[in-house]
Design a protein around this motif. Structure first.
Motif: not given
Lengths: 228, 328
Positions: B5, B8, B79, B104, B123-124, B127
């Protein structure tokens, strides 16, 4: 015309003269001795080195096995070819095949390790097996760990004969996992000359297993039959 | 140790500069480009790799993990497809994250719920720094139409299976550059291909870089590549649209969904047989018996481990499979 099977450990030549099957077997790297005076145009090759030797045509061991076995057992439905480096399971009825060459536990190399350990000839393994009074359980499916387990059984008091029989059962169990349901099951390849392994497999499968008179030359014969 | 986290939180202010975004499996490239990222599929370098990873189950994930952790691949962010791919990727992705690369974790829905996928895409997008080039998905849609034409020409024997595969597999990241990729697609040469036996290649793509050419030389024309076909068939102009389409990404869905799709494609392409490629220590190996049961075609199962040329043992199987098809 001859069928020439140059496999991982042996080379086999087959010809048919006046309806009679003639053959010769030698080590893989002496294959040239089998074809002295025979031109490439007269050779139908099979085996791992099929494309490395002179040939008029070549065919894989799988197809060669089907044609070769058909000569002895026309209605065979599953063929198990136990070679030095791999085991091939050919489902003739379903036209399907699988090859195990990732794990030594189901190949001739496994039994060769055992024979080397006891400093005996491979061909002696069957008679050692027949003298066993008990069969120790060798449970490991990995060839290397099965050898360690074999030594543990010797330490535990089992005789050489009994441990060899136990290894035949371990080997046969491994092979049996790969064999589909079959009415007529035929075994070929040099390893099946070992009567101990054969009896272990018959006991595990609870059925008769058919073996041609000279199981090692079937693929060379099949290559010839495929072409001619 | 920093948590994932925390990593991120460090990446939200970079959106004005194009960054190289590594992906471990299919992540909608439409969104990465729209967020001004340059996608880079780490799998694309593995078939040519000579690396022997130290600690491995599946070589695909082990190699990218080691290369990323040692900074042998130059990327800015990672990712990881953690849901809809494999647990090896989930663990190896965390190892990369622990090495300090901002990472991520992206999850596809098993049940195909588009709302769930939409929330994942948002959410992506966070990021990646949010959408800055909304025109990119439309451009990618046009390129995917070209990819579908390549696929059809391959099935019609006008483009070699190897050339078509190399184009289609590159649709996961479109080479990170839409203009360059369009030129590569346009340069694909058409020629008459001897089709021989028509086969479908299902499962993960082979780890051998020359597989399609070897199969072709042995008389097996690959007319369907399961995973690369997924790369060219999904699209969408915005996040809700991408979610509605990509929720049918077959590899992330239950097996019966994937098998039904395969049955339709194989029939359409009139295949003679199926090659199921499995990777050593990959969970897809467990699917083999189900595929054999459900797909009514002669089937060859092969297994690869480390990358390189197609090994001789695999060539033997391919040659025997061709002989088998010719006997059928």
């Amino acid at each position: 015309m001859i069928g020439l099977d140059v496999g991982s450990t042996t080379a086999k030549k087959v010809s048919i003269e006046d309806g009679e099957i003639k053959y010769k077997i030698t080590g893989t790297h002496n294959w040239k001795d089998l074809v002295t005076g025979i031109g490439g145009n007269e050779i139908i090759s099979t085996g791992y080195f099929r494309n490395s030797v002179p040939h008029r045509a070549s065919v894989t061991e799988i197809t060669a096995a089907i044609y070769g076995v058909r000569h002895y057992f026309p209605d065979a439905d599953v063929i198990v070819d136990i070679g030095g480096q791999d085991t091939k399971i050919i489902d003739v009825k379903k036209n399907n095949f699988t090859i195990n060459d990732k794990c030594s536990a189901g190949t001739g190399a496994f039994l060769e390790f055992v024979a080397n350990y006891f400093k005996i000839e491979l061909k002696e393994m069957g008679s050692f097996h027949s003298r066993a009074k008990r069969i120790p359980a060798i449970n490991n499916t990995c060839g290397v760990f099965a050898l360690s387990e074999m030594i543990s059984q010797l330490v535990a008091g089992y005789t050489r004969e009994e441990v060899i029989a136990g290894m035949h059962y371990a080997f046969a169990r491994r092979i049996s996992f790969m064999i589909p349901e079959a009415q007529k099951l035929v075994l070929i390849g040099g390893t099946v000359k070992n009567k101990g392994m054969l009896s272990a497999l018959e006991n595990i499968l609870q059925k008769e297993v058919l073996v041609p008179d000279e199981p090692q030359i079937v693929n060379a014969l099949g290559a010839l039959k495929y072409y001619c | 140790m920093k948590s994932i986290q925390n990593y991120k939180l460090t990446v939200n202010n970079w959106c004005l500069v194009q960054k190289k975004i590594a992906i471990t499996a299919l992540v909608p490239p439409e969104l990465i480009f729209a967020c001004r990222g340059e996608p880079f599929d780490v799998n694309n370098i593995i078939p040519g790799s000579k690396k022997y990873p130290r600690n491995k189950l599946c070589a695909w994930t082990a190699i990218w993990q080691e290369m990323l952790s040692k900074r042998e691949i130059d990327i800015d962010f990672l990712i990881v497809v953690a849901g809809g791919d494999c647990h090896n990727a989930l663990v190896d992705g965390q190892k990369v994250a622990m090495s300090g690369i901002p990472t991520h974790f992206f999850f596809y829905p098993f049940d195909g719920d588009p709302d769930y996928l939409e929330s994942q895409l948002y959410k992506l997008s966070d990021f990646l720094g949010n959408v800055g080039s909304p025109e990119k998905p439309g451009q990618i849609r046009e390129l995917k139409k070209l990819g579908q034409k390549i696929d059809k020409k391959r099935a019609d024997g006008k483009i070699s299976a190897g050339d078509a595969f190399r184009i289609m597999i590159s649709f996961s990241d479109l080479m990170g550059d839409l203009d360059k990729f369009k030129k590569v697609i346009s340069s694909t040469e058409e020629r008459k291909i001897d089709m021989g036996n028509r086969v479908a290649l299902i499962g993960v793509p082979p780890i051998f870089h020359d597989f399609h050419d070897v199969a072709q030389a042995l008389g097996l024309a690959v007319v369907f590549d399961e995973l690369p076909f997924e790369f060219i068939r999904h699209s969408g102009n915005d996040i809700p649209g991408i979610a509605r389409d990509y929720c049918n990404y077959t590899f992330a869905r239950p097996l019966d969904f994937r098998i039904k799709f395969l049955q339709e494609e194989l029939e359409k392409r009139k295949v003679d047989g199926v090659i199921h490629y499995t990777q050593f220590a990959c969970h897809h190996m467990l699917e083999d018996e189900i595929m054999r049961l459900k797909l009514d075609y002669p089937m060859l199962t092969i297994q690869g481990d480390l990358p390189g040329n197609t090994p001789e043992q695999i060539k033997l199987r391919l040659e025997a499979f061709r002989e088998l098809l010719e006997r059928s």
